[in-house]
Each structure stands twice: as structure tokens, then as C-alpha cells.
Design an enzyme around this catalytic site. Structure first.
Site, PDB file in Angstrom:
ATOM      1  N   TYR A 128      95.785 -21.842 -37.833  1.00  0.00           N
ATOM      2  CA  TYR A 128      95.278 -22.259 -36.469  1.00  0.00           C
ATOM      3  C   TYR A 128      94.062 -21.281 -36.006  1.00  0.00           C
ATOM      4  O   TYR A 128      94.058 -20.129 -36.400  1.00  0.00           O
ATOM      5  CB  TYR A 128      96.561 -21.908 -35.359  1.00  0.00           C
ATOM      6  CG  TYR A 128      96.200 -22.245 -33.987  1.00  0.00           C
ATOM      7  CD1 TYR A 128      96.068 -23.382 -33.488  1.00  0.00           C
ATOM      8  CD2 TYR A 128      96.145 -20.953 -33.217  1.00  0.00           C
ATOM      9  CE1 TYR A 128      95.591 -23.679 -32.281  1.00  0.00           C
ATOM     10  CE2 TYR A 128      95.829 -21.240 -31.858  1.00  0.00           C
ATOM     11  CZ  TYR A 128      95.665 -22.424 -31.353  1.00  0.00           C
ATOM     12  OH  TYR A 128      95.378 -22.994 -29.974  1.00  0.00           O
ATOM     13  N   ASP A 138      89.422 -15.271 -39.922  1.00  0.00           N
ATOM     14  CA  ASP A 138      89.920 -15.418 -38.752  1.00  0.00           C
ATOM     15  C   ASP A 138      91.236 -14.244 -38.400  1.00  0.00           C
ATOM     16  O   ASP A 138      92.403 -14.903 -39.031  1.00  0.00           O
ATOM     17  CB  ASP A 138      90.555 -16.792 -38.325  1.00  0.00           C
ATOM     18  CG  ASP A 138      90.955 -16.691 -36.920  1.00  0.00           C
ATOM     19  OD1 ASP A 138      91.111 -15.735 -36.158  1.00  0.00           O
ATOM     20  OD2 ASP A 138      91.329 -17.904 -36.498  1.00  0.00           O
ATOM     21  N   LYS A 181      93.526 -11.015 -29.581  1.00  0.00           N
ATOM     22  CA  LYS A 181      94.781 -10.510 -29.241  1.00  0.00           C
ATOM     23  C   LYS A 181      94.710  -8.979 -29.249  1.00  0.00           C
ATOM     24  O   LYS A 181      94.299  -8.532 -28.024  1.00  0.00           O
ATOM     25  CB  LYS A 181      95.985 -10.895 -30.488  1.00  0.00           C
ATOM     26  CG  LYS A 181      95.866 -12.428 -30.203  1.00  0.00           C
ATOM     27  CD  LYS A 181      96.987 -13.092 -31.047  1.00  0.00           C
ATOM     28  CE  LYS A 181      97.247 -14.442 -30.609  1.00  0.00           C
ATOM     29  NZ  LYS A 181      96.719 -15.761 -31.620  1.00  0.00           N
TER      30      LYS A 181
HETATM   31  C1  LIG Z   1      95.816 -16.929 -31.473  1.00  0.00           C
HETATM   32  C2  LIG Z   1      94.940 -17.398 -32.133  1.00  0.00           C
HETATM   33  C3  LIG Z   1      93.771 -17.829 -32.144  1.00  0.00           C
HETATM   34  C4  LIG Z   1      93.317 -18.212 -30.780  1.00  0.00           C
HETATM   35  O1  LIG Z   1      93.174 -17.181 -29.708  1.00  0.00           O
HETATM   36  P1  LIG Z   1      93.559 -17.591 -28.396  1.00  0.00           P
HETATM   37  O2  LIG Z   1      92.930 -16.233 -27.749  1.00  0.00           O
HETATM   38  O3  LIG Z   1      94.772 -18.113 -28.232  1.00  0.00           O
HETATM   39  O4  LIG Z   1      92.531 -18.477 -28.021  1.00  0.00           O
HETATM   40  C5  LIG Z   1      92.853 -18.143 -32.994  1.00  0.00           C
HETATM   41  N1  LIG Z   1      93.027 -17.754 -34.561  1.00  0.00           N
HETATM   42  C6  LIG Z   1      94.390 -17.332 -34.686  1.00  0.00           C
HETATM   43  C7  LIG Z   1      94.384 -16.884 -36.211  1.00  0.00           C
HETATM   44  C8  LIG Z   1      95.267 -17.015 -33.738  1.00  0.00           C
HETATM   45  O5  LIG Z   1      96.394 -16.483 -34.181  1.00  0.00           O
END
Ligand SMILES: *Cc1c(COP(=O)(O)O)cnc(C)c1O
Length: 431
Positions: free
Chosen positions: A142, A237, A265
């Protein structure tokens, strides 16, 4: 009715599904989501005054526990000087310097407001830099809700993407190629079949979003060398893994240097913050240094920067946080394994540092197909049995749990006991 139930009834009339982000709605485990009122250290408190031990920590950010004092104080100090300027500030320079120190592959960095924004911008920059359109992502990874990432490939790794969500156009989906995680041969084939058309490979170096899935030995190295061979930008990511699996994220832990990194995060200490950065030659493509446009009215917001800076400074200066997280992770997962044995179950636990998932399947889980073999009704019953015992888990099987250093050994023991009892309760209820 509990206060949470009352609030949820009202919320459903005003907010789609009653929530501002889908997984919060408890759809995959059933029941009513708990509305939270406050939190401190390892504990959450809901609107009905019940206390829970935290194992999600706001999906990662609360790695030092809730309302951590240095972060709270930094925010209190900052609010006296206005909430936003829409002009550059000293804190943004400090933040960029701290990030580039902690994550050495990041030579230049741009602050944004969420992980979604960071990944959307990162692929735009990669496309601008390479003059190519396609990207490769992995099934079950994701990367936020940007159009290009809401793509599943069905069973065939070679097929073009089809949208996961109405509203994503076929044209967008066609530029997203997908491969199973841990399948280097599939990536190689995609790169060969789309010669000189792939701008970027994007992945979670350790996946959190299909449950916790680790890269097999050689997988990240293999991706790195394929990207070198094909002139493709490698994007890690690290929105979940950054500042969690090590001070420098998964890339430090596995010793792989990506071209670009996306963060979120933890980087905001609980405030809405994201960032993307990497090689200076690539980041110099970003406006106004270069032609790739990306902007944000509230980007680098002083309150958000203050929270994030306090968090990152603390992590940078306290390596013992990571030692402790390893200990907690080890103790908790050892206890969970023992719980499975007691319950007569042979399920899979994937674990690294302060991230882990207990998958309700006997199959080893190294990709999304494996993860999907889990017994989801059993997970739902287990989730509610844990909740009843005051342990707050992610309300879905396909999530990682995130520990904080606020978890004491006594609390870990409580969680281990709750796990044993909940597994047995969930099994009995199913009969
Ligand atoms: C949470 C997450 C996102 C998205 O971040 P948001 O602040 O919710 O938009 C993207 N990549 C990874 C790996 C994530 O865990």
C-alpha cells in the site's frame, strides 16, 4: 448503547461509513468501532472510559508512547508563534538536516502533509527524471490512495493493471505494472517486456500493509541491481518502516540504498506530515529547482515540524529506544508463539523489530496470495476477544502491529496472557 455506539450511529449519517479512513470502521472484524478520547504512554481510553493497551500506536507514529512529553512540549512552545506562515521557517531547515543525517541516502528532501502525498510526488519526480511513464508496484503493498497505486494485477504478473477502485481510470491503471512480493523473476520479466518504459519500482522494503511480510534474502539486493541495469528509479516507501526498524529505516537495517525514499507516520510525531527525498540529482527536478511541479500551502507547517523534530531528535539521540523495541518485539512474539502452541495451532508469525503479524494460516506468508489464505472469521473473533481483555489490535488481519517503548514487561506479559485466552475463546466460539 455505549457512547461509541451512539457516536457511530450519528457519524454514519454525516460521514461516509461513519469514519474518515476506511479500516477504522471495523468492517473486516465486525462490531462497532471504539471512539477514542485520550491516550497516555501505552494506554488508550475510549469515550466510555475503558482502558486499552496499545498495539497499533496510531499505525506507527506513537513509537515513544502517547503524549510523549518532549513532543507535547515542543508543540506547546510552537503554538505561541502562530500556526502557519506560508513562508519558509528555520524549523524546515532543521528538519531537512536531521532527516538527511538519519537517512543518508536522502541528500535532499521535500516536506508534505501525508504519506499519500509523498508517494504521489515521488513517482511524478521519477517519471520526470527518466522521461518514462510506467511504474512497477507489488501486490499487497500500500502506498496511500493515489490513483496510480490503487491497482491489482489479478493472477497474472505480466498483465496490465486493472483499477482496484471505481474512479481510477483505465489509462492510469495501464501505467501501473504489478508483481508478487518476493518474486524477482516477475520483476525482471516486467522490465524486459517494457524496455525503457519503466520510470520507477516502488515497494515497502518490509511490508506492513498485507500484514507484516519480510523480504526474502537477496530480494532487495536483486531489485536494486535490476533497477541499476534498467535505469529505473528505486523508491523505498518507508512511511511505516522509516525511523522504526532502525533510526535510518529498513534501508539501514538491510543495507540497501534506494534512489528515493518516502516517509510519513513517525516523521510527524502524530501530526499530519510526510516527506520524500533522495539523490540530489533526482530531487533537483522538483519545482522551483526543476520542472516537476509539487507544492503545498501547509507543507512544512511549523506546529507539525515542531512535533516531528522533537520526535526525530529523541530517536536520533537515544539509540537505546531501538534496543528496547527489539527486546519488546522478541518477548511479545515469543509469548505469542507459545500461545499458539498451547492452543494447538500452527499459525505463522512474521516479525521484525517492533512490527509483527500473527497470520491465521499454517502457510508461510511471503506475499499477498499467502496472506489471503488466512481464516478471517477466526481473526474477527480473536480480535474481539482481545478487545474484551483490554488489548487494542489493528482491526484487520492484513495489518502489522506496531509496538512502542512505553510497553513495560508487565504489560507485555498481560498481552501474552490475553492472546492465549483469546485464541482459545475464538476457536471454541467457532465450533
Ligand atoms: C500509511 C502508509 C502510506 C500512506 O500514508 P498516509 O499518511 O495515510 O497518506 C503510504 N505508504 C505506506 C507504506 C503506508 O504504510
Amino acid at each position: 448503547m455505549t457512547t461509541s455506539e451512539q457516536l457511530f450511529e450519528k457519524a454514519k449519517t454525516l460521514i461516509p461509513g461513519g469514519v474518515n479512513s476506511p479500516v477504522r470502521a471495523f468492517r473486516s472484524v465486525g462490531g462497532t468501532p471504539l471512539f477514542m478520547k485520550s491516550a497516555k504512554g501505552p494506554y488508550l481510553y475510549d469515550e466510555d472510559g475503558r482502558q486499552y493497551i496499545e498495539l497499533i500506536n496510531s499505525w506507527g507514529p506513537m513509537i515513544l508512547g502517547h503524549a510523549f512529553e518532549p513532543v507535547e512540549k515542543a508543540v506547546r512552545d510552537a503554538i505561541q508563534h502562530s500556526f502557519s506562515f506560508g513562508a519558509p521557517t528555520r524549523k524546515e531547515v532543521e528538519m531537512a538536516e536531521l532527516i538527511t543525517t538519519m537517512v543518508p541516502s536522502v541528500e535532499k528532501v521535500r516536506m508534505v502533509n501525508s504519506g499519500t502525498e509523498a508517494t504521489m510526488a515521488a513517482i511524478r519526480v521519477a517519471r520526470g527524471f527518466t522521461n518514462r511513464d510506467k511504474i512497477i508496484k507489488f501486490e499487497g503493498c500500500y502506498h496511500g490512495h493515489g490513483d496510480s497505486f490503487l491497482i491489482a494485477a489479478g493472477s497474472g504478473a505480466m498483465t496490465m493493471g486493472v483499477p482496484d477502485s471505481p474512479g481510477v481510470t483505465k489509462a492510469t491503471a495501464a501505467d501501473t505494472l504489478t508483481a508478487p512480493f518476493n518474486d524477482l523473476a516477475a520483476v525482471e520479466a516486467l522490465l524486459d517486456n517494457n524496455h525503457n518504459q519503466v520510470a520507477a519500482v516502488i515497494l515497502e522494503p518490509v511490508v506492513g500493509n498485507m500484514g507484516c511480510v519480510l523480504p526474502e534474502p537477496g530480494f532487495l539486493e536483486g531489485i536494486r541491481s535490476l533497477c541499476n541495469k534498467h535505469g529505473v528509479v528505486l523508491i523505498f516507501d518507508e512511511v511505516m518502516t522509516g525511523f522504526r526498524l532502525a533510526k535510518g529505516g529498513a534501508q539501514e537495517r538491510f543495507g540497501i540504498v534506494p534512489d528515493l525514499t518516502t516517509m510519513g507516520k513517525i516523521i510527524g510525531g502524530g501530526m499530519p506530515v510526510g516527506a520524500y527525498g533522495g539523490r540530489a540529482d533526482i530531487m533537483n527536478m522538483v519545482s522551483p529547482a526543476g520542472p516537476v511541479y509539487q507544492a503545498g500551502t501547509l507543507s512544512g507547517n511549523p506546529i507539525a515540524m515542531s512535533a516531528g523534530l522533537a520526535m526525530l531528535h529523541y530517536l536520533n539521540e537515544h539509540p537505546e529506544v531501538y534496543t528496547r523495541l527489539e527486546e519488546i518485539g522478541e518477548k511479545l512474539t515469543t509469548g505469542f508463539r507459545a500461545g499458539l502452541v498451547k492452543a494447538g495451532l500452527n499459525y505463522t508469525i512474521n516479525h521484525i523489530g517492533s512490527m509483527f503479524t500473527m497470520f491465521m494460516t499454517e502457510r508461510p506468508v511471503s506475499n499477498f496470495i499467502d496472506a489471503k489464505t488466512c481464516d478471517l472469521p477466526l481473526f474477527g473473533r480473536y480480535f474481539h476477544a482481545m478487545l474484551k481483555r483490554g488489548v487494542y489490535l489493528a482491526p484487520s488481519q492484513f495489518e502489522s502491529l506496531f509496538m512502542s517503548v512505553a510497553l513495560t514487561d508487565e504489560l507485555v506479559d498481560q498481552v501474552i496472557l490475553a492472546n492465549e485466552e483469546s485464541l482459545i475463546e475464538a476457536m471454541n466460539k467457532g465450533e
